[in-house]
Design a protein around this motif. Structure first.
Motif, short mmCIF file in Angstrom:
data_model
loop_
_atom_site.label_atom_id
_atom_site.label_comp_id
_atom_site.label_asym_id
_atom_site.label_seq_id
_atom_site.Cartn_x
_atom_site.Cartn_y
_atom_site.Cartn_z
N ARG A 6 3.25 -63.76 -48.37
CA ARG A 6 4.02 -64.90 -47.88
C ARG A 6 5.36 -64.86 -48.62
N ALA A 7 6.39 -64.43 -47.93
CA ALA A 7 7.65 -64.13 -48.59
C ALA A 7 8.82 -64.40 -47.66
N ASP A 8 10.00 -64.52 -48.26
CA ASP A 8 11.24 -64.64 -47.50
C ASP A 8 11.94 -63.30 -47.46
N THR A 10 15.75 -61.56 -46.63
CA THR A 10 17.17 -61.85 -46.44
C THR A 10 17.95 -60.54 -46.38
N THR A 12 16.65 -61.42 -42.29
CA THR A 12 15.35 -61.31 -41.64
C THR A 12 15.29 -60.05 -40.77
N THR A 87 16.98 -55.11 -46.90
CA THR A 87 16.69 -56.54 -46.99
C THR A 87 16.09 -56.84 -48.35
N HIS A 89 13.24 -58.74 -50.22
CA HIS A 89 11.92 -59.33 -50.05
C HIS A 89 11.62 -60.16 -51.29
N SER A 90 11.29 -61.43 -51.12
CA SER A 90 11.16 -62.32 -52.27
C SER A 90 10.00 -61.95 -53.20
#
Length: 210
Positions: A6-8, A10, A12, A87, A89-90
């Motif tokens: 479960r990650a953000d 940036t 997308t 990107t 990835h958190s």
């Protein structure tokens, strides 16, 4: 099994594709798309190093487009042509996102899925050390059979970046449909990969070996 986080991201995935897809000769949509995700599925990398995901996307009321991607923690040597973008990835940090048709790990897993009659990977999230299953929103099936001999794919020799996209590897050739229509090219007797998703319950041709 594909273990997800479960990650953000940036930017997308869709933001990357909004910029990248219009640079492809086979792309039939507007120059500035606002893509929507239709469905997706994943394959497992047996080595556990590369994320392999195929997205089905659509711009407005245009056709459904198939975009296989690979996610890597370091650049893939010699694959600059296939780089979609990078990107953050958190959880995993900086990720390199590639058009999977130029990635030998994708080619190997696609070939194995088609020839052995396998399907998509089961997906799980890990939250606070506990794994939770996530329902697949797309189901794919190879037309082959369990125990079939799968040639070892270790490299991609050539890619015809067209629709359909033709991948020549050091072991066999693969064809990936980019624009999913109701009347795809006939693969003849070639082993195939077909898929279903919400709104398309009849199996649709996605790829074939040959």
């Amino acid at each position: 099994m594909a273990l997800l986080h479960r990650a953000d991201l940036t930017p997308t995935k869709l933001e990357l594709l909004n910029a990248w897809l219009p640079t492809r000769d086979w792309y039939p949509g507007p120059a500035a798309p606002d893509l929507a995700k239709v469905a997706a599925f994943r394959f497992d990398d047996p080595a556990g190093e590369v994320g392999i995901e195929t997205l089905l996307v659509r711009a407005g009321d245009g056709p459904v487009l198939q975009v296989p991607l690979t996610y890597r923690g370091a650049p893939l040597d010699g694959a600059e042509r296939w780089l979609v973008g990078t990107t953050e990835h958190s959880v995993l940090g900086h990720r390199w996102v590639y058009d999977a048709t130029g990635d030998p790990v994708y080619a190997a897993t696609l070939a194995a899925t088609i020839l052995t009659g396998a399907g998509q990977a089961a997906e799980e999230f890990e939250v606070d050390g506990v794994r939770q299953a996530r329902a697949n929103d797309m189901h794919v099936t190879g037309s082959g059979h369990a125990g079939a001999v799968v040639p070892a794919v270790t490299g991609v020799l050539r890619v015809a970046d067209t629709h359909p996209t033709r991948i020549a590897t050091d072991a066999l050739d693969l064809t990936v449909l980019r624009v999913l229509t109701d009347d795809p090219a006939d693969p003849g007797d070639a082993p195939t990969l077909t898929g279903t998703w919400a709104g398309s319950p009849t199996p649709r041709l996605l790829a074939y070996a040959g």
